[in-house]
Enzyme design. Structure first.
Site, short mmCIF file in Angstrom:
data_model
loop_
_atom_site.label_atom_id
_atom_site.label_comp_id
_atom_site.label_asym_id
_atom_site.label_seq_id
_atom_site.Cartn_x
_atom_site.Cartn_y
_atom_site.Cartn_z
N SER A 123 0.94 -1.09 0.06
CA SER A 123 -0.14 0.08 0.01
C SER A 123 0.64 1.36 0.24
O SER A 123 0.29 2.45 -0.06
CB SER A 123 -0.93 -0.17 1.30
OG SER A 123 -0.44 0.18 2.32
N LYS A 179 -6.08 3.35 9.35
CA LYS A 179 -5.33 4.30 8.61
C LYS A 179 -5.94 5.76 8.76
O LYS A 179 -5.43 6.52 9.02
CB LYS A 179 -5.18 3.80 6.98
CG LYS A 179 -4.20 2.78 6.94
CD LYS A 179 -4.09 2.17 5.68
CE LYS A 179 -3.06 0.94 5.29
NZ LYS A 179 -3.02 0.44 3.92
#
Length: 823
Positions: free
Chosen positions: A692, A735
């Site tokens: 990511s 996140k």
């Protein structure tokens, strides 16, 4: 009848002249020394003929030892070259045809050459006289041999005491050596070596060494014999005393203590209503215990084993309370928010209520530290009315910790599962297995594999502990596991568990938890309950915002404890006269000092080549900074910061895309041929991996080559391909909470992750703008211009109804197998 043949004339050794031709009698495992009589048994046909011929003649022969005792008909090559000239004093013919003779050694002789082989060996021998030089050293050695030999005689039962007197009266050193060598049971090789040694002083030294060795062995044997004798006497004494005690107790009408103990054990086992197999084993062990004396080591082993069996809750269960309203009330009272987690627990209880059976999937709470996983297990036990037991398996590397040790080992005991149930005193407790993701494996076995049987509803009703070696039913136990990450849990073990994720808390959630639970708990712990201290809401939010940055609330509780200790001191010292000490923002800053966490995003991203990445770790979400720099070179890429293979490949893909689109980015393509790029991720001691970070790396490199800083309020996450597409990732909730804690305003993320936004708290969606992208071009537009273009529009604040399966599919593409931070 045996026939005795006496010597008719006295043989004088001095009449022998050398060299002399003598018949040779081979001796097996025997060495005859000069000056000492030795009985011999003669069985071979040619040896019998030799003896008969010698007896009918001058009775003198040569006695030579055979090197190899296995030789049936020894030849000259099988004999030593040094032997003893001897005379036969007596001969007895035994009815079985064999002979018994008594010989006396005369002189040491050496073979010079062979004369005859048939019908028996005859050779020519020369005398080998002693070599003796009188000296004080020889005299000292002689006395030492006499002393040592006397001590050996006192320890050896097969040597008569008269030998000690005889040895003391021997003045000739050579004769003393022959006396010792002929009476001790030494190896044939050692005796032959002494016979061949002509130097009397050297022979005395060799004899002294042998006597010292034998003395040490005999003394050790005597010591061992004394110890054994003492133990036997002690055991016999105890036996007689116990028999007397038993007789006295019988006379007084008192029962035997051991028998009373056995009867008590039988009564306790009878009350347990044991399973058939267990009952048979108990009866067998009780019977063995009854027959074994209490002084025997096995008695204690059996008794300990029976004590463990009788202490286990074989048929003790608690009644379940499956009232869902009560369960909801308990969960709400113990935990703030966590609605989805509570709903999942209530659904599990509802199914159990309809089935009237709580057996089923094993629950596994996964989340960062401090989010309430362990306390949730306690709440479930309280809601069900069951006993609660906790078992920590973090750091366990020995399979025997789970299954126990077999009874053959000293100090063996059951494994932690059985011990925990013994302590819980119930067959159906709520058993919390904490830190199941931190079990290891080494040469002692794999405890995770042992857990497979424990946590499998199809197998655990017949769980066998190595110590008990009996089936034990674990099917009634409600197992709840906790973990910080799923990556380190073996797939077969994870397949047996129903995973419930607990993510980090938002600021509002932390404020609510602190207000309802942490502050009252700490006030009570510091003796400040009853309205003696009040903390303002603004002060509480200040502690959350400036003095903690975590997914859970453990550090928040520690900071609250710091503040309340300061308040308790002021009250105890009488520095405040108010009835209630009010803690405001000013006091918090004064007591806790400068703020510990500041927004570093603006400072770190003010230079070109720096981009902010959102990461998902085992302790919650986090913010990482990717830094890129360049220097003259040949277009090489250097990557540092302890990055895993997946992240290194993402970095290479990001650089390749930027180089391929250099013209589009307004960069001279020759720039990459003339410069090396160095990509670094700070916090180099922490391993990092996952795909990511792709768009973050590409943004950092693009910012470097364009010399344009990235917007300081942007964080991003997403996987990049060589064609510039942005692929979905996982951990969106964690996140996003990390971005909120870090003070970011916008989050760039893959458009395919849009369904995951429905899982975010309202507070997070209110404070963050989410920019959804499909390609790296859209990422650059949002990162450098602060705007989204094309179809990439900020997500509305309103919640979206999205199926849970969408989140699961998106998350599955980014599980990193290495270690945090990861996608």
């Amino acid at each position: 009848m045996a026939e005795l043949v006496e010597e008719k004339t006295e043989q004088n050794a001095d009449e022998l002249t050398f060299p002399a031709t003598l018949p040779v009698l081979p001796l097996k495992d025997t060495v005859v020394f000069p000056g000492f009589p030795t009985p011999l048994a003669i069985g071979q046909e040619r040896s019998i003929k030799l003896v008969e011929d010698v007896v009918s003649g001058d009775r003198t022969l040569a006695l030579v030892t055979v090197k190899n005792g296995d030789a049936e008909q020894p030849g000259w090559d099988d004999l030593y070259t040094v032997g003893t000239a001897a005379v036969i004093h007596k001969m007895i013919k035994v009815p079985d045809g064999t002979l018994r003779i008594l010989v006396e050694g005369l002189r040491r002789i050496g073979l010079e050459h062979s004369v005859q082989e048939d019908p028996y060996l005859i050779g020519e021998f020369g005398e080998l006289p002693d070599e003796l030089e009188e000296s004080r050293e020889v005299e000292a050695l002689t006395r030492n041999v006499q002393n040592l030999f006397g001590r050996v005689i006192g320890l050896v039962p097969y040597l008569p005491e008269e030998l000690q007197i005889a040895a003391a009266n021997v003045e000739d050193p050579s004769a003393l050596c022959n006396l010792v060598a002929s009476t001790l049971r030494l190896k044939t090789e050692e005796k032959q070596s002494l016979l061949e040694q002509r130097d009397v002083e050297a022979r005395l030294r060799e004899i002294s060494s042998i006597l010292n060795r034998e003395l040490e062995v005999f003394e050790l044997g005597s010591k061992i014999q004394s110890q054994v004798q003492e133990e036997m006497e002690k055991g016999q004494r105890e036996f007689f005393l116990r028999q007397q005690l038993k007789a006295i107790q019988d006379e007084l009408g008192e029962s035997d203590a051991e028998q009373a103990e056995l009867n008590e054990l039988r009564t306790r086992f009878a009350e347990l209503e044991l399973p058939e197999e267990v009952q048979k084993s108990v009866e067998r062990e009780l019977s063995r215990l009854e027959k074994i004396p209490s002084a025997a080591a096995e008695h204690g082993v059996i008794r300990t084993y029976l004590d463990w069996l009788v202490s286990l809750p074989w048929n003790t269960v608690t009644e379940d309370n499956l009232d869902l309203e009560n369960a909801r009330a308990v969960l709400d009272a113990d935990h703030y928010d966590l609605e989805k987690v509570k709903d999942r627990i209530l659904e599990h209880l509802a199914v159990s209520k309809l089935k009237n059976d709580l057996s089923g999937p094993i629950l596994c709470f996964v989340g960062p530290p401090g989010v309430g996983k362990t306390s949730l297990g306690q709440s479930v036990a309280r809601a069900l009315g069951r006993k609660f037991a906790r078992l920590s398996v973090g750091g366990v590397r020995d399979e025997a910790e789970i299954r126990g040790h077999r009874r053959t080992y000293i100090g063996a005991m059951p494994g932690t599962i059985i011990r925990t149930l013994r302590d819980a005193e119930s067959m159906n407790p709520v058993l919390l297995i904490d830190e199941i993701d931190k079990m290891g494996a080494d040469y002692r076995g794999d405890p995770a594999s042992a857990m497979l049987e424990v946590l499998d509803p199809e197998q655990n009703q017949h769980f066998r502990d190595h110590y008990l070696d009996l089936p034990f039913d674990l099917s009634k136990v409600l197992f709840i596991c906790t973990a910080n990450t799923l990556d380190t849990i073996p797939v077969p073990l994870l397949d047996r568990m129903d995973v419930i994720s607990l993510s980090g808390y938002t600021e509002d959630e932390k404020f609510g938890i602190a207000k309802r639970y942490l502050v009252p708990k700490q006030l009570e712990a510091h003796g400040l309950a009853g309205g003696r201290v009040a903390i303002s809401d603004r002060a509480l939010r200040l502690i959350i915002r400036e003095y903690t940055r975590e997914a859970g609330v453990r550090n928040l509780e520690r900071r609250l404890a710091d503040v309340l200790r300061k308040a308790a001191r002021q009250i105890a010292e009488g520095k405040t006269k108010a009835k209630t000490l009010r803690i405001d923002e000013r006091r918090v800053r004064s007591w806790l000092g400068p703020r510990r966490f500041e927004g570093e995003v603006r400072k770190r991203t003010s230079d070109p080549g720096v981009a902010t990445r959102l990461a998902f770790t085992a302790v919650g979400g986090d913010v990482l900074f990717f830094e890129a720099t360049a220097y003259p070179g040949k277009g090489r890429l250097t990557i540092t910061g302890q990055l895993g293979d997946v992240m290194q490949e993402s970095a290479q893909a990001a650089l390749s895309w930027v180089r391929a689109h250099a013209t589009q980015l307004g960069v001279d393509p020759d720039w990459f041929r003339e410069h090396d790029v160095h990509l670094h991720v700070p916090a180099g001691a922490v391993p990092k991996d996952g795909p990511s970070a792709g768009i973050t790396m590409a943004t950092a490199i693009a910012s470097l080559v364009r010399q344009q800083p990235v917007s300081d309020d942007v964080g991003m996450t997403g996987e990049i391909t060589l064609t510039g597409q942005v692929l979905p990732i996982g951990g969106i909730r964690e996140k996003s909470l990390a971005a909120q804690r870090a003070g970011l305003k916008r989050v760039i993320m893959p458009r395919e992750n849009e369904p995951d936004l429905a899982e975010l708290p309202s507070e997070t969606k209110r404070e963050l703008e989410f920019v959804l992208v499909d390609s790296i071009d859209e990422v650059f537009e949002a990162a450098f211009d602060g705007k989204s273009t094309g179809q990439s529009k900020p997500v509305p604040v309103k919640e979206k109804a999205v199926a849970q399966s969408s989140l699961n599919v998106a998350s599955s593409r980014s599980h990193a197998p290495v270690s945090p931070p990861r996608s």
